[in-house]
Design a protein around this motif. Sequence first.
Motif, PDB file in Angstrom:
ATOM      1  N   GLN A  66       6.109   1.126 -16.333  1.00  0.00           N
ATOM      2  CA  GLN A  66       6.319  -0.282 -15.971  1.00  0.00           C
ATOM      3  C   GLN A  66       6.072  -0.458 -14.480  1.00  0.00           C
ATOM      4  N   SER A  67       5.708  -1.684 -14.110  1.00  0.00           N
ATOM      5  CA  SER A  67       5.420  -1.930 -12.701  1.00  0.00           C
ATOM      6  C   SER A  67       5.998  -3.266 -12.268  1.00  0.00           C
ATOM      7  N   VAL A  68       6.333  -3.321 -10.975  1.00  0.00           N
ATOM      8  CA  VAL A  68       6.822  -4.550 -10.358  1.00  0.00           C
ATOM      9  C   VAL A  68       6.043  -4.730  -9.063  1.00  0.00           C
ATOM     10  N   ALA A  69       5.419  -5.893  -8.896  1.00  0.00           N
ATOM     11  CA  ALA A  69       4.709  -6.232  -7.662  1.00  0.00           C
ATOM     12  C   ALA A  69       5.606  -7.138  -6.830  1.00  0.00           C
ATOM     13  N   VAL A 127       6.541   0.423  -8.092  1.00  0.00           N
ATOM     14  CA  VAL A 127       6.813  -0.800  -7.344  1.00  0.00           C
ATOM     15  C   VAL A 127       5.848  -0.820  -6.167  1.00  0.00           C
ATOM     16  N   GLU A 128       5.169  -1.951  -5.960  1.00  0.00           N
ATOM     17  CA  GLU A 128       4.213  -2.035  -4.849  1.00  0.00           C
ATOM     18  C   GLU A 128       4.362  -3.342  -4.105  1.00  0.00           C
ATOM     19  N   GLY A 129       4.228  -3.238  -2.779  1.00  0.00           N
ATOM     20  CA  GLY A 129       4.253  -4.436  -1.967  1.00  0.00           C
ATOM     21  C   GLY A 129       4.457  -4.136  -0.501  1.00  0.00           C
ATOM     22  N   SER A 130       4.036  -5.058   0.337  1.00  0.00           N
ATOM     23  CA  SER A 130       4.206  -4.923   1.779  1.00  0.00           C
ATOM     24  C   SER A 130       5.691  -4.937   2.119  1.00  0.00           C
TER      25      SER A 130
END
Length: 197
Positions: A66-69, A127-130
């Motif tokens: 699973q992923s969360v942006a 999880v990805e993001g600045s």
Amino acid sequence: MSSARSRSDADPVAQALAGAVALTRDAVRSIAAANPVILIDGRSGAGKTTFARELIASWPLRGRVQSVALDALYPGWDGLAEGVRVAEEAVLRPHARGLIGIWQRWDWDRGVYAEAHAVDPSLPLIVEGSGLLTAGTAPLGDIRIWLESPARTRRQRALERDGDTYRPHWDRWAQQEERHLSEDVPAQLATHVFAIP
């Protein structure tokens, strides 16, 4: 077999991302966890979303990931720090405790929180993001990625992707990223640093 070069052979960004994804897959295998957590940070336009998408497409373990942006968590153009806080409290900490995490998507058009999403602690999580790598989030990630990319090419990619929606907010967002770099020094919190042209 065609002798023509593939797109990734001709594209240094695609090549760099493919190499980074391959090394990350090896790292996922080496930690021998059923539900590893991968955190991907980098400035706007560095390639975080593409990296996450390619990692998911070639995920080395059996089952679903699973992923969360964080783009879905930031509450508007001044919300970098708040989006990271929500990711830590609503997604990463529950996952680490074996609890279901619940987060709400930010509706950028309406300027309000929208539907809720659940995060299953038994499944791997990306999880990805600045702004993601901080002293609070780093201990919650098994693999922590920092993507380093030059400002000129980052800006070009980001504005090609989001165009006039992002253009008026570029400097405003960049100031929040600069604060993150200064206060959190994310590259030092990373287990892997990858240079993306």
